[in-house]
Each structure stands twice: as C-alpha cells, then as structure tokens.
Design a protein around this motif. Structure first.
Motif, mmCIF file in Angstrom:
data_model
loop_
_atom_site.group_PDB
_atom_site.id
_atom_site.type_symbol
_atom_site.label_atom_id
_atom_site.label_comp_id
_atom_site.label_asym_id
_atom_site.label_seq_id
_atom_site.Cartn_x
_atom_site.Cartn_y
_atom_site.Cartn_z
ATOM 1 N N GLU A 57 30.166 24.618 49.795
ATOM 2 C CA GLU A 57 29.234 23.602 49.317
ATOM 3 C C GLU A 57 28.568 24.033 48.004
ATOM 4 O O GLU A 57 28.442 23.239 47.072
ATOM 5 N N ASN A 58 28.147 25.286 47.942
ATOM 6 C CA ASN A 58 27.546 25.798 46.703
ATOM 7 C C ASN A 58 28.567 25.799 45.577
ATOM 8 O O ASN A 58 28.269 25.426 44.443
ATOM 9 N N ASP A 59 29.789 26.252 45.882
ATOM 10 C CA ASP A 59 30.840 26.283 44.863
ATOM 11 C C ASP A 59 31.101 24.897 44.289
ATOM 12 O O ASP A 59 31.380 24.762 43.097
ATOM 13 N N LEU A 60 31.045 23.868 45.120
ATOM 14 C CA LEU A 60 31.280 22.506 44.637
ATOM 15 C C LEU A 60 30.200 22.066 43.646
ATOM 16 O O LEU A 60 30.499 21.481 42.605
ATOM 17 N N PHE A 61 28.946 22.358 43.953
ATOM 18 C CA PHE A 61 27.849 22.055 43.017
ATOM 19 C C PHE A 61 28.045 22.811 41.701
ATOM 20 O O PHE A 61 27.897 22.243 40.621
ATOM 21 N N ILE A 62 28.375 24.083 41.808
ATOM 22 C CA ILE A 62 28.507 24.936 40.618
ATOM 23 C C ILE A 62 29.717 24.533 39.787
ATOM 24 O O ILE A 62 29.644 24.491 38.553
ATOM 25 N N GLU A 63 30.822 24.219 40.436
ATOM 26 C CA GLU A 63 32.017 23.786 39.710
ATOM 27 C C GLU A 63 31.745 22.498 38.938
ATOM 28 O O GLU A 63 32.117 22.375 37.771
ATOM 29 N N ARG A 64 31.071 21.537 39.573
ATOM 30 C CA ARG A 64 30.715 20.292 38.904
ATOM 31 C C ARG A 64 29.801 20.572 37.705
ATOM 32 O O ARG A 64 29.974 20.000 36.629
ATOM 33 N N PHE A 65 28.851 21.490 37.889
ATOM 34 C CA PHE A 65 27.945 21.868 36.804
ATOM 35 C C PHE A 65 28.728 22.406 35.604
ATOM 36 O O PHE A 65 28.520 21.971 34.469
ATOM 37 N N PHE A 66 29.643 23.346 35.850
ATOM 38 C CA PHE A 66 30.419 23.920 34.747
ATOM 39 C C PHE A 66 31.339 22.880 34.109
ATOM 40 O O PHE A 66 31.520 22.876 32.890
ATOM 41 N N ASN A 67 31.919 22.003 34.893
ATOM 42 C CA ASN A 67 32.783 20.955 34.335
ATOM 43 C C ASN A 67 32.018 20.056 33.376
ATOM 44 O O ASN A 67 32.568 19.599 32.375
ATOM 45 N N ARG A 68 30.758 19.818 33.655
ATOM 46 C CA ARG A 68 29.941 18.931 32.815
ATOM 47 C C ARG A 68 29.256 19.641 31.663
ATOM 48 O O ARG A 68 29.067 19.063 30.595
ATOM 49 N N HIS A 69 28.840 20.895 31.878
ATOM 50 C CA HIS A 69 27.924 21.526 30.919
ATOM 51 C C HIS A 69 28.421 22.810 30.264
ATOM 52 O O HIS A 69 27.693 23.390 29.453
ATOM 53 N N ALA A 70 29.627 23.246 30.559
ATOM 54 C CA ALA A 70 30.107 24.525 30.030
ATOM 55 C C ALA A 70 30.083 24.562 28.500
ATOM 56 O O ALA A 70 29.709 25.580 27.911
ATOM 57 N N GLU A 71 30.454 23.464 27.870
ATOM 58 C CA GLU A 71 30.529 23.419 26.402
ATOM 59 C C GLU A 71 29.159 23.462 25.731
ATOM 60 O O GLU A 71 29.056 23.844 24.568
ATOM 61 N N SER A 72 28.118 23.090 26.463
ATOM 62 C CA SER A 72 26.787 22.999 25.854
ATOM 63 C C SER A 72 25.765 23.937 26.510
ATOM 64 O O SER A 72 24.566 23.800 26.279
ATOM 65 N N LEU A 73 26.235 24.891 27.282
ATOM 66 C CA LEU A 73 25.337 25.780 28.016
ATOM 67 C C LEU A 73 24.628 26.747 27.068
ATOM 68 O O LEU A 73 25.263 27.423 26.257
ATOM 69 N N THR A 74 23.307 26.796 27.190
ATOM 70 C CA THR A 74 22.500 27.659 26.320
ATOM 71 C C THR A 74 22.157 28.975 27.034
ATOM 72 O O THR A 74 22.294 29.083 28.251
ATOM 73 N N GLU A 75 21.683 29.925 26.258
ATOM 74 C CA GLU A 75 21.238 31.193 26.833
ATOM 75 C C GLU A 75 20.081 30.964 27.802
ATOM 76 O O GLU A 75 19.994 31.623 28.838
ATOM 77 N N PHE A 76 19.204 30.042 27.474
ATOM 78 C CA PHE A 76 18.062 29.691 28.330
ATOM 79 C C PHE A 76 18.558 29.201 29.690
ATOM 80 O O PHE A 76 18.106 29.647 30.740
ATOM 81 N N GLN A 77 19.516 28.286 29.667
ATOM 82 C CA GLN A 77 20.074 27.758 30.911
ATOM 83 C C GLN A 77 20.852 28.827 31.674
ATOM 84 O O GLN A 77 20.786 28.879 32.902
ATOM 85 N N ALA A 78 21.566 29.662 30.957
ATOM 86 C CA ALA A 78 22.336 30.736 31.598
ATOM 87 C C ALA A 78 21.404 31.684 32.346
ATOM 88 O O ALA A 78 21.735 32.150 33.442
ATOM 89 N N GLU A 79 20.237 31.954 31.794
ATOM 90 C CA GLU A 79 19.273 32.820 32.474
ATOM 91 C C GLU A 79 18.749 32.148 33.738
ATOM 92 O O GLU A 79 18.600 32.785 34.780
ATOM 93 N N GLY A 80 18.473 30.866 33.676
ATOM 94 C CA GLY A 80 18.049 30.135 34.867
ATOM 95 C C GLY A 80 19.115 30.152 35.944
ATOM 96 O O GLY A 80 18.823 30.343 37.130
ATOM 97 N N LEU A 81 20.362 29.992 35.542
ATOM 98 C CA LEU A 81 21.472 30.030 36.490
ATOM 99 C C LEU A 81 21.608 31.422 37.106
ATOM 100 O O LEU A 81 21.831 31.563 38.305
#
Length: 89
Positions: free
Chosen positions: A24-48
C-alpha cells in the motif's frame, strides 16, 4: 527563495530509499514519483526522507489520513510532500 531541483543521481538514490515493506505504501510512493519526479526539489526530498524514517504502519496511517503529523513531523517540507502523496488525481 528559489527551489533547487534534485539531479538524476539523487533521484535514483531517493527512489531506492523509498522502497517499503507494505504494498500500500509502495503504491502511494510510486504514484508520487510518476507525477513529481521531474520537478522534485531538495526541500521536498528532505520531507520525503523524514517520512521514510517512519515505520510502515505509521506512514500508512498518515497517507490514509487516519492520523495527522505531530511532534517533529510538523514541518513545512513534510506537510508539502504528504499533501502530494495523498493527492489522488
């Protein structure tokens, strides 16, 4: 303040770090990366990164809105990433 995007190498390491034991967690995370990988910031990466320090069950409770962040999880970066992870559309 300008948002600094993460590079491909950092993104690859972050994806590896985000692998979870619960599907279940992997599904949320996979969807997140599919949508936001190209625009992921250092700020967001730290939150993740902070969220990935949680146990699988605690993370799932946050993702499913069974609980809200408290204590040291009440941070802007965590709140932003959690909102992106929870977004269905």
């Amino acid at each position: 303040m300008e948002a600094t995007l993460i590079d491909e190498r950092f993104l690859s390491k972050l994806r590896w770090r985000c692998r979870r034991g619960l599907l279940e967690n992997d599904l949320f995370i996979e969807r997140f990366f599919n949508r936001h990988a190209e625009s992921l910031t250092e700020f967001q990466a730290e939150g993740l990164r902070v969220l990935m320090d949680l146990s699988d069950n605690d993370l799932l409770d946050l993702l499913l809105r069974r609980k809200e962040p408290e204590g040291e999880l009440v941070r802007a970066d965590v709140q932003e990433v959690l909102s992106l992870l929870r977004t269905v559309t």
